[in-house]
Design an enzyme around this catalytic site. Structure first.
Site, PDB file in Angstrom:
ATOM      1  N   HIS A 156      -7.041  -5.962   1.490  1.00 13.89           N
ATOM      2  CA  HIS A 156      -6.033  -5.153   3.086  1.00 13.89           C
ATOM      3  C   HIS A 156      -5.751  -6.524   3.598  1.00 13.89           C
ATOM      4  CE1 HIS A 156      -6.910  -0.873   2.490  1.00 13.89           C
ATOM      5  NE2 HIS A 156      -8.011  -1.745   2.155  1.00 13.89           N
ATOM      6  N   ASP A 195       0.622  -0.933   0.031  1.00 11.09           N
ATOM      7  CA  ASP A 195       0.045   0.051   0.217  1.00 11.09           C
ATOM      8  C   ASP A 195       0.634   1.565  -0.152  1.00 11.09           C
ATOM      9  OD1 ASP A 195      -2.722   0.114   0.900  1.00 11.09           O
ATOM     10  OD2 ASP A 195      -1.419   2.137   1.581  1.00 11.09           O
ATOM     11  N   ILE A 196       0.644   2.417  -0.675  1.00  4.93           N
ATOM     12  CA  ILE A 196       1.329   3.534  -0.545  1.00  4.93           C
ATOM     13  C   ILE A 196       1.361   4.192   0.368  1.00  4.93           C
ATOM     14  CG2 ILE A 196      -0.460   4.947  -1.147  1.00  4.93           C
ATOM     15  CD1 ILE A 196       1.983   5.931  -4.076  1.00  4.93           C
ATOM     16  N   HIS A 205     -10.174  -5.299  -3.985  1.00  5.86           N
ATOM     17  CA  HIS A 205      -8.639  -5.551  -3.049  1.00  5.86           C
ATOM     18  C   HIS A 205      -8.670  -5.621  -1.918  1.00  5.86           C
ATOM     19  CE1 HIS A 205      -9.690  -1.136  -2.342  1.00  5.86           C
ATOM     20  NE2 HIS A 205      -9.194  -0.977  -1.390  1.00  5.86           N
ATOM     21  N   ASN A 259     -12.165  -3.199   2.355  1.00  9.43           N
ATOM     22  CA  ASN A 259     -13.781  -2.146   2.027  1.00  9.43           C
ATOM     23  C   ASN A 259     -14.773  -2.243   1.244  1.00  9.43           C
ATOM     24  OD1 ASN A 259     -12.227  -1.051   4.655  1.00  9.43           O
ATOM     25  ND2 ASN A 259     -10.772   0.106   3.232  1.00  9.43           N
TER      26      ASN A 259
HETATM   27  P1  AMP Z   1      -9.378   1.504  -0.597  1.00  9.49           P
HETATM   28  O1  AMP Z   1      -9.527   3.058   1.106  1.00  9.49           O
HETATM   29  O2  AMP Z   1     -10.106   0.123   1.095  1.00  9.49           O
HETATM   30  O3  AMP Z   1     -10.528   1.573  -0.965  1.00  9.49           O
HETATM   31  O4  AMP Z   1      -8.445   1.043   0.000  1.00  9.49           O
HETATM   32  C1  AMP Z   1      -7.275   2.005  -1.204  1.00  9.49           C
HETATM   33  C2  AMP Z   1      -5.937   1.491  -1.139  1.00  9.49           C
HETATM   34  O5  AMP Z   1      -4.817   1.980  -2.266  1.00  9.49           O
HETATM   35  C3  AMP Z   1      -5.546   2.317   0.284  1.00  9.49           C
HETATM   36  O6  AMP Z   1      -4.712   2.411   1.559  1.00  9.49           O
HETATM   37  C4  AMP Z   1      -4.614   3.607  -0.642  1.00  9.49           C
HETATM   38  O7  AMP Z   1      -3.377   3.729  -0.010  1.00  9.49           O
HETATM   39  C5  AMP Z   1      -3.763   2.096  -1.737  1.00  9.49           C
HETATM   40  N1  AMP Z   1      -3.487   3.073  -2.920  1.00  9.49           N
HETATM   41  C6  AMP Z   1      -3.906   3.632  -3.351  1.00  9.49           C
HETATM   42  N2  AMP Z   1      -3.431   4.429  -4.880  1.00  9.49           N
HETATM   43  C7  AMP Z   1      -1.773   3.089  -4.601  1.00  9.49           C
HETATM   44  C8  AMP Z   1      -0.697   3.429  -5.570  1.00  9.49           C
HETATM   45  N3  AMP Z   1      -0.810   3.432  -6.551  1.00  9.49           N
HETATM   46  N4  AMP Z   1      -0.145   2.040  -4.984  1.00  9.49           N
HETATM   47  C9  AMP Z   1      -0.614   1.491  -4.050  1.00  9.49           C
HETATM   48  N5  AMP Z   1      -1.445   1.463  -2.811  1.00  9.49           N
HETATM   49  C10 AMP Z   1      -2.581   2.561  -3.316  1.00  9.49           C
END
Ligand code: AMP
Length: 113
Positions: A101, A29-30, A99, A86
């Site tokens: 987590h 996760d970024i 996705h 989520n």
């Molecule tokens: P959600 O809020 O459950 O939809 O999770 C989306 C997740 O994607 C969040 O925890 C973000 O930090 C992560 N995210 C967004 N952009 C990127 C990216 N380019 N690379 C890796 N993780 C990302």
């Protein structure tokens, strides 16, 4: 292709991948919410948990078992870890490509915020 995670799957957007196979990609996760925070995504574009169908049962099983395998590989399987899908707005879903987590490396409060 407008979906961010489809673009990561395709290699068009960089990500730190920790696992991939014919059906799944897992990457860091970024904005990690824990010392270990990876996202497991299907290569197929599926928007939310609501969109899984019976034909996806094996895929869902692979996602969950991959979460456990990654937790074990990184040394968190005995300490503990959390898996989270989520789904939609009130749960805080921000990327509409389903996705899983996987979070570990600190004590995680319950109930979540
Ligand atoms: P959600 O809020 O459950 O939809 O999770 C989306 C997740 O994607 C969040 O925890 C973000 O930090 C992560 N995210 C967004 N952009 C990127 C990216 N380019 N690379 C890796 N993780 C990302």
């Amino acid at each position: 292709m407008s979906c961010l995670f489809c673009r990561i799957v395709a290699g068009e957007v960089p990500a730190t991948k920790v696992y991939e196979d014919d059906a799944l990609v897992a990457f860091r996760d970024i904005a990690p919410a824990a010392p270990f925070h990876v996202l497991i995504v299907p290569r197929e574009h599926i928007s939310t948990l609501n969109d899984f169908e019976p034909a996806h049962d094996a895929l869902v099983g692979r996602m969950v078992r991959t979460a456990a395998a990654l937790a074990k590989e990184h040394g968190y399987h005995e300490r503990g870890y959390r898996t989270v899908f989520n789904c939609n707005r009130e749960a805080g879903q921000s990327v509409y490509h389903v996705h899983l987590h996987v979070l570990a490396g600190r004590s995680l409060a319950w109930p979540p915020g």
